[in-house]
Scaffold this active site. Structure first.
Site, PDB file in Angstrom:
ATOM      1  N   ALA A  11       0.807  -1.216   0.000  1.00 50.32           N
ATOM      2  CA  ALA A  11       0.000   0.000   0.000  1.00 50.32           C
ATOM      3  C   ALA A  11       0.843   1.270   0.000  1.00 50.32           C
ATOM      4  O   ALA A  11       0.386   2.324  -0.443  1.00 50.32           O
ATOM      5  CB  ALA A  11      -0.932  -0.005   1.206  1.00 50.32           C
ATOM      6  N   GLY A  14       6.459  -0.187  -3.550  1.00 50.53           N
ATOM      7  CA  GLY A  14       6.586  -1.380  -4.375  1.00 50.53           C
ATOM      8  C   GLY A  14       8.041  -1.638  -4.676  1.00 50.53           C
ATOM      9  O   GLY A  14       8.893  -0.757  -4.518  1.00 50.53           O
ATOM     10  N   GLY A  79      -4.717  -6.553  -1.096  1.00 55.10           N
ATOM     11  CA  GLY A  79      -5.958  -7.191  -1.516  1.00 55.10           C
ATOM     12  C   GLY A  79      -7.122  -6.233  -1.690  1.00 55.10           C
ATOM     13  O   GLY A  79      -6.989  -5.016  -1.551  1.00 55.10           O
ATOM     14  N   HIS A 234      -2.199 -12.347  -3.380  1.00 57.95           N
ATOM     15  CA  HIS A 234      -2.425 -11.532  -2.184  1.00 57.95           C
ATOM     16  C   HIS A 234      -1.116 -11.505  -1.409  1.00 57.95           C
ATOM     17  O   HIS A 234      -0.526 -12.546  -1.118  1.00 57.95           O
ATOM     18  CB  HIS A 234      -3.547 -12.115  -1.333  1.00 57.95           C
ATOM     19  CG  HIS A 234      -3.949 -11.212  -0.206  1.00 57.95           C
ATOM     20  ND1 HIS A 234      -3.218 -11.113   0.962  1.00 57.95           N
ATOM     21  CD2 HIS A 234      -4.985 -10.353  -0.067  1.00 57.95           C
ATOM     22  CE1 HIS A 234      -3.810 -10.241   1.768  1.00 57.95           C
ATOM     23  NE2 HIS A 234      -4.878  -9.758   1.164  1.00 57.95           N
ATOM     24  N   ASP A 235      -0.634 -10.310  -1.062  1.00 61.62           N
ATOM     25  CA  ASP A 235       0.700 -10.206  -0.463  1.00 61.62           C
ATOM     26  C   ASP A 235       0.834 -11.013   0.824  1.00 61.62           C
ATOM     27  O   ASP A 235       1.902 -11.572   1.104  1.00 61.62           O
ATOM     28  CB  ASP A 235       1.122  -8.744  -0.261  1.00 61.62           C
ATOM     29  CG  ASP A 235       0.089  -7.888   0.447  1.00 61.62           C
ATOM     30  OD1 ASP A 235      -0.892  -8.435   0.984  1.00 61.62           O
ATOM     31  OD2 ASP A 235       0.260  -6.655   0.465  1.00 61.62           O
ATOM     32  N   THR A 236      -0.236 -11.111   1.596  1.00 60.46           N
ATOM     33  CA  THR A 236      -0.160 -11.911   2.819  1.00 60.46           C
ATOM     34  C   THR A 236      -0.016 -13.390   2.496  1.00 60.46           C
ATOM     35  O   THR A 236       0.722 -14.115   3.175  1.00 60.46           O
ATOM     36  CB  THR A 236      -1.397 -11.692   3.704  1.00 60.46           C
ATOM     37  OG1 THR A 236      -1.570 -10.305   3.934  1.00 60.46           O
ATOM     38  CG2 THR A 236      -1.242 -12.404   5.038  1.00 60.46           C
ATOM     39  N   THR A 257       2.068  -2.524   6.962  1.00 61.08           N
ATOM     40  CA  THR A 257       1.024  -1.511   7.112  1.00 61.08           C
ATOM     41  C   THR A 257      -0.145  -2.088   7.909  1.00 61.08           C
ATOM     42  O   THR A 257      -0.723  -1.431   8.769  1.00 61.08           O
ATOM     43  CB  THR A 257       0.540  -1.033   5.727  1.00 61.08           C
ATOM     44  OG1 THR A 257       1.655  -0.497   5.006  1.00 61.08           O
ATOM     45  CG2 THR A 257      -0.517   0.045   5.862  1.00 61.08           C
ATOM     46  N   GLN A 302       3.475   4.917  10.939  1.00 57.11           N
ATOM     47  CA  GLN A 302       3.791   5.660   9.715  1.00 57.11           C
ATOM     48  C   GLN A 302       3.098   7.019   9.698  1.00 57.11           C
ATOM     49  O   GLN A 302       3.687   8.031   9.289  1.00 57.11           O
ATOM     50  CB  GLN A 302       3.369   4.837   8.490  1.00 57.11           C
ATOM     51  CG  GLN A 302       4.171   3.566   8.276  1.00 57.11           C
ATOM     52  CD  GLN A 302       3.501   2.589   7.325  1.00 57.11           C
ATOM     53  OE1 GLN A 302       2.413   2.846   6.814  1.00 57.11           O
ATOM     54  NE2 GLN A 302       4.137   1.453   7.095  1.00 57.11           N
TER      55      GLN A 302
END
EC number: 2.7.1.5
Length: 483
Positions: A11, A14, A79, A234-236, A257, A302
């Site tokens: 998010a 990259g 996602g 999905h990154d997870t 994040t 953040q």
């Protein structure tokens, strides 16, 4: 020797990571890194999807400059967000971010028409306003009617690169629209949204070959000839593949994040206890399920840094935080008010004031409050997971950017009373690469991949210790009641 490229987009940033397998060890090289974020345009918070594509091409040109003319490539992103594709294959609008306020009250409104228990029994997915189900519920009808296909972000990127449309399963499951029993998009749910199931591409498992990068891109950009593999998009899901776990009694925490804490299971759990605690059953790679809870993560820290005009690095913020006693202030990190406030610092102070706590003033106090609260939330969720699954958790593997925050790792180990293993921080990209290598026959299985990961990267260890867990938990309960 084959070269592999992981396109890993979160998010806030990259990266393109070049990977290869040498003597049963993974070697990584970051080729290109870029910022990501949403901007307010046309009435909504939108992702700059065209800019993301340009960054991918820039990264691939850098790969070609290393003398690599052919490679294998996989894509993972965050996602739930999607792109609407028109009849001619064009993007109808820039995708709206899950943090956009359009879905406020969407869960309440939809579940007043369609019972929560019914949706959960069908999908096994936790109720969050950011889920694709609720985004589509409030989507502009004109755009939906014009859309021939609805593609999630990584599937859209894969489509732009290859011309092939798919709906990868690990990411599609996060939409809250897949039927656990039928293993398909749920026609009943979609009909309630007046959406034809044909608007979704064919469901495709992680590890499936997608296609070659189109000739038009090879002609326009000086990039390698790439074979694209549909990884756990999905990154997870990719991060869990990239977790250096061994044995059975372990849990994972993908810390970035967002904080995604859970267990890898062979079958979903969508019983009453899981429903009551709002646990989710996201599909994993190779027939697994990620039984997890989605918790707010380093986003809060953040945002504190942003409100402070980035005067302190995250390492400096953690150092400042160590100067204060832990758990002086406790916040409910999963309260929706911390999702996207105008000013995170003011929101934390207001929360503490409203709940009868002392107000944190310095950057160190604020950071201390957040890390302590996150660790407490992790410990509480591990406790709930044990109760729901009946499985004893002996080890927690923390991966992702948050695995570098030693203070948070140690607090978690102490509160949870279990061993914590931290790293690798690039687990998502590593999991992406491992799935590519399994597809290409260089790695035999996910289990074999995890053994290679353990042998390739340094893993931090944090031992459990005595801490006033029950006392702190009781204080947190009172804070929730006060709030």
């Amino acid at each position: 020797m084959k070269h592999y490229v992981a396109v890993d987009i979160g998010a806030s940033s990259g990266r393109l990571i070049l990977g290869k397998l040498v003597d049963e060890k993974l070697q990584l090289e970051e080729i290109h890194r870029f910022k990501n974020g949403f901007t307010y345009r046309d009435g909504h918070e939108r992702w700059e999807i065209d800019q993301l594509m340009q960054e991918i091409f820039i990264g691939l040109e850098k790969v070609k400059q290393l003398g690599i003319s052919e490679c294998v490539l996989g894509i993972d992103t965050w996602g739930v967000d999607y792109v609407l594709i028109g009849a001619s294959g064009e993007k109808l609008a820039d995708p709206i971010s899950y943090r956009d306020k359009r879905t406020l009250n969407a869960v309440q409104n939809l579940t007043s028409e369609y019972p929560r228990e019914y949706i959960y029994k069908k999908t096994g997915i936790q109720f969050m306003e950011l889920n694709t189900l609720y985004q589509l519920y409030v989507e502009e009808r004109d755009l939906l009617e014009r859309a021939e296909k609805i593609l999630l972000i990584p599937d859209y990127i894969g489509y732009v690169l290859t011309g092939v449309k798919v709906a990868e399963t690990t990411n599609s499951s996060t939409t809250q629209m897949l039927n656990l029993r039928e293993q398909l998009f749920d026609k009943d749910l979609l009909s309630h949204l007046n959406i034809d199931v044909e608007k979704f591409a064919p469901l495709t498992d992680a590890g499936t070959y997608l296609g070659k990068v189109k000739e038009e891109w090879l002609e326009k950009y000086d990039i390698p000839n790439c074979d694209v593999v549909t990884v756990a998009t999905h990154d997870t899901a990719s991060a869990v593949v990239g977790t250096p776990a061994e044995g059975e009694n372990w849990a994972f925490l993908s810390s970035g994040t967002w904080s995604l804490i859970g267990m890898e299971l062979s079958a979903p759990i969508n019983n009453e206890a899981a429903f009551k605690e709002n646990y989710t059953n996201e599909w994993g790679a190779y027939g697994t399920y990620r039984f997890l809870k989605n918790i707010m993560g380093l986003w809060i820290v953040q945002e504190i840094a942003r409100m402070d005009d980035y005067k302190h690095s995250f390492a400096e913020m953690a150092e400042e935080a160590s100067n204060y006693p832990y758990f002086k202030q406790i916040i409910n990190v999963n309260d929706a008010r911390f999702n996207n406030p105008e000013n995170m610092v003011d929101e934390i102070k207001l929360y503490c004031q409203e709940t009868g706590q002392t107000i944190p003033e310095t950057i160190g106090e604020l950071t201390n409050c957040v890390y302590g609260s996150l660790a407490l939330y992790y410990a509480l969720e591990l406790e709930k997971m044990t109760e729901i699954t009946g499985k004893k958790i002996e080890k927690l593997y923390i991966v992702g950017g948050g695995s570098n925050v030693a203070m948070l790792n140690q607090l978690t180990a102490k509160l949870a009373g279990i061993e914590v293993f931290a790293g690798p921080s690039e687990a998502t990209a590593i999991g992406n690469l491992v799935v590519q290598m399994i597809n290409q026959g260089e790695i035999e299985s996910m289990r074999a991949g995890r053994k290679i990961i353990r042998n390739s990267f340094e893993i931090g260890e944090f031992s459990c210790g005595d801490v006033r867990f029950e006392e702190i938990k009781e204080r947190f309960t009172k804070v929730l009641e006060f709030n």
